[in-house]
Each structure stands twice: as C-alpha cells, then as structure tokens.
Design a protein around this motif. Structure first.
Motif, short mmCIF file in Angstrom:
data_model
loop_
_atom_site.label_atom_id
_atom_site.label_comp_id
_atom_site.label_asym_id
_atom_site.label_seq_id
_atom_site.Cartn_x
_atom_site.Cartn_y
_atom_site.Cartn_z
N LEU A 17 11.88 34.65 24.86
CA LEU A 17 12.38 33.40 25.32
C LEU A 17 11.76 33.32 26.74
O LEU A 17 11.30 32.26 27.41
CB LEU A 17 13.81 33.31 25.45
CG LEU A 17 14.47 33.05 24.05
CD1 LEU A 17 15.94 33.34 24.08
CD2 LEU A 17 14.18 31.58 23.56
N ALA A 19 16.20 26.11 27.24
CA ALA A 19 16.30 27.56 26.56
C ALA A 19 17.04 28.48 27.34
O ALA A 19 17.42 28.10 28.39
CB ALA A 19 14.84 28.15 26.24
N LYS A 20 17.77 29.27 26.38
CA LYS A 20 18.48 30.63 27.08
C LYS A 20 17.46 31.27 27.96
O LYS A 20 16.32 31.56 27.49
CB LYS A 20 19.20 31.18 25.93
CG LYS A 20 19.95 32.38 26.68
CD LYS A 20 21.21 31.75 27.31
CE LYS A 20 22.31 33.09 27.65
NZ LYS A 20 22.91 33.24 26.50
N THR A 21 17.84 31.75 29.00
CA THR A 21 16.88 32.47 29.75
C THR A 21 17.69 33.54 30.67
O THR A 21 18.68 33.30 31.03
CB THR A 21 15.82 31.70 30.47
OG1 THR A 21 14.83 32.74 30.98
CG2 THR A 21 16.47 31.14 31.89
N LEU A 53 9.20 30.52 28.14
CA LEU A 53 9.39 29.45 29.18
C LEU A 53 8.65 29.47 30.23
O LEU A 53 7.92 28.51 30.65
CB LEU A 53 11.02 29.69 29.64
CG LEU A 53 12.20 29.20 29.43
CD1 LEU A 53 13.46 29.61 29.69
CD2 LEU A 53 12.07 27.61 29.41
N LEU A 107 14.50 23.69 21.54
CA LEU A 107 15.58 24.52 22.34
C LEU A 107 15.31 25.88 21.84
O LEU A 107 15.24 26.32 20.44
CB LEU A 107 17.01 24.13 21.74
CG LEU A 107 18.24 25.13 22.03
CD1 LEU A 107 18.43 24.69 23.67
CD2 LEU A 107 19.39 24.33 21.43
N GLY A 108 15.25 27.01 22.77
CA GLY A 108 15.15 28.30 22.35
C GLY A 108 16.60 28.83 22.87
O GLY A 108 16.98 28.81 23.87
N PHE A 156 9.37 25.17 25.94
CA PHE A 156 10.69 24.53 25.48
C PHE A 156 11.12 23.57 26.55
O PHE A 156 10.85 23.61 27.48
CB PHE A 156 11.81 25.75 25.46
CG PHE A 156 11.55 26.85 24.66
CD1 PHE A 156 11.78 26.77 23.20
CD2 PHE A 156 11.19 28.18 24.82
CE1 PHE A 156 11.77 27.63 22.32
CE2 PHE A 156 11.04 29.11 24.15
CZ PHE A 156 11.19 28.99 22.74
#
Length: 282
Positions: A44, A56-58, A48, A7-8, A53
């Motif tokens: 991030l 992830a947050k993006t 991705l 997880l990012g 990942f």
C-alpha cells in the motif's frame, strides 16, 4: 455519473473489520463508486508513492513523506496504548548492538521501521521483508532480530521466539501519548465535497462494525484464514478504538509528536509541514 474512488486497505483484521460495511455496501456510499483493493501495508505504501490510490491505509511513516500530496482522514487510524511493534530475537538474551547482526523490518516506510530507527539508531543491518515472513525467518535463525507487527503480538511465545522490547512502550514512556501506527490518507487533489463523503462513508462503516462486531467475522476470516476467531477479535480490540472512529485532539497531538521526532532523526527536512488531519466531516 458517480465518481470512482480507488481505495486501498490492508488485509489486517482491524481493516477488514472496519471496512466490512463499506466493502459489502452495507452503508450508504453517498453517490461514490468505491473500488477497493486489499494489500500488504508495504505494498500500500509503495502504491501510494506511485500515485495509484485516491485514498488508502498507509503507515504514518509513509504519510510523513507524502504529507505535501495527502491529508489524514479523521477516521480509520490505528493508534493507541499497548499496540506497538515488538522487537523479537531468535535467541534468548540477545540485544541489538553491532552491524554484524541483522534485523528484519516489515517494509522501508512502515512505522515499525521508523520506531526501530528512533530507538536503535546505528545498530545492526536492516533488511525488509513481508511482515508475515519475519517470525518464520527468526525461527530458522536466518536473522538475529525482527520487528513484529499485527498478529505476532499474540503468537510470538508459542513460536519459540524471545522478546527484546516493546517499541510501543518505549514510545509511550517517552511521549506520554498513544502510538500512531497508520491511518487513512486521501489525495489533496480530491474535491472538498468528495473528501467529506469519503470520510463519512468510512466513519459509517466503522460504526456499523462496532455496533455488531461478529457480523464482520466472515470478511475478516476471508483474509486471515490461519487465525482463530478469538485471535481476530483480540486484534480488533487492540487496534480499533475511539481514536479509530475519530483522531480527536489526542490523536492529532500524537501525529504532531511523530512529525517532530521524524524531523529530529532526519527522516524529513527541518521545517517541513507535519501530518495534517482533514477537518471533521459531517
């Protein structure tokens, strides 16, 4: 054997607040083994694109380009009113008007860059730098303008910079919807039951932080030591809201509008599927 979830998330206070419970295993991981990595948002995005990942947050700008391989989770997004990037100038009364000027943006695939492209097409050169370098470079007059995100919304005046416009206000005035900045995406290749569990853990972590906001401050301070607790909590109040807990119909509509406008400026091909939100999990 539990499934590892790489997880990012970003180092921004809204993410370290929301994921405090998950990072410190204060919520049930539901049989998963989370390996959490904290990075700048453009890092991030890049990771991705490289396939690094599981979730992830993006930036939603990047999510548009990754829509065929990822889905947006209902929890963990940053969108709302009054949350948009600010277009700042090094000199007062300066406005973007020609390609002899330079605008600093916080990464090629950030939503901040997409908004600048939407509202200031064919003006100025664009250079991409880490978001935390934008205000210092403007102070040094190493560029004419900068698209400022995160804590800069609260500190630009004391840094002696000048507001050109609030790009979020421009979005809200044109769309009558909250501005979608970024969200958590998960790989479509994950099994459905794993996607459900990842979403549930993120939702639980958010609820834990919202029930006792001060409990997350030690984690937030660890990644934003230069800011006072007041500034950290201002950031949370601005970027963590009901749509962070669950996008709902309004959030989904905002993502559709972003998809449509991205197609209109040629960011994605006409007829390409927009952002898809995973159905609400148990």
């Amino acid at each position: 054997m539990s499934q590892t979830i790489h997880l990012g998330i970003s180092t921004c206070p809204n993410d370290t607040f929301a994921f405090h419970g998950l990072m410190n295993k204060l919520v049930d991981w539901r049989g998963l083994d989370f390996q959490v990595e904290l990075l700048d948002i453009q890092q991030l995005n890049d990771r991705l694109f490289a396939g690094d990942f599981h979730a992830a947050k993006t930036s939603f700008h990047a999510a548009l380009l990754l829509a065929e391989s990822t889905m947006v989770l209902p929890s963990g997004s940053a969108l709302g009113h009054g949350v948009g990037p600010l277009l700042l100038a090094a000199k007062s009364d300066d406005v973007p008007q020609n390609d002899s000027q330079v605008t600093l943006c916080p990464g090629q695939h950030t939503t901040a860059t997409l908004l600048f492209r939407l509202f200031y097409p064919q003006t100025t050169q664009v250079q991409h730098v880490v978001f935390s370098d934008i205000m210092p470079k403007l102070q040094q007059q190493a560029a004419d303008f900068g698209v400022c995100i995160h804590e800069g919304r609260f500190t630009w005046q004391q840094e002696g910079l000048h507001l050109v416009t609030d790009l979020g206000e421009l979005w809200e005035n044109e769309t009558a919807s909250p501005l979608p900045l970024g969200g958590i995406v998960a790989r479509r290749s994950l099994p459905a039951e794993t996607m459900v569990d990842v979403q549930a853990v993120i939702h639980d972590s958010l609820q834990l932080a919202l029930a006792d906001p001060d409990s997350a401050l030690p984690t937030m301070r660890q990644y934003a030591q230069e800011f006072s607790d007041d500034v950290l909590m201002q950031h949370v109040k601005l970027y963590v809201n009901d749509w962070t807990v669950d996008l709902g119909a309004v959030g989904r509509s905002a993502l559709q509008q972003l998809s449509d406008r991205a197609q209109a400026i040629g960011l994605v091909a006409p007829g390409t599927a927009g952002l898809e939100v995973y159905p609400n999990a148990r």
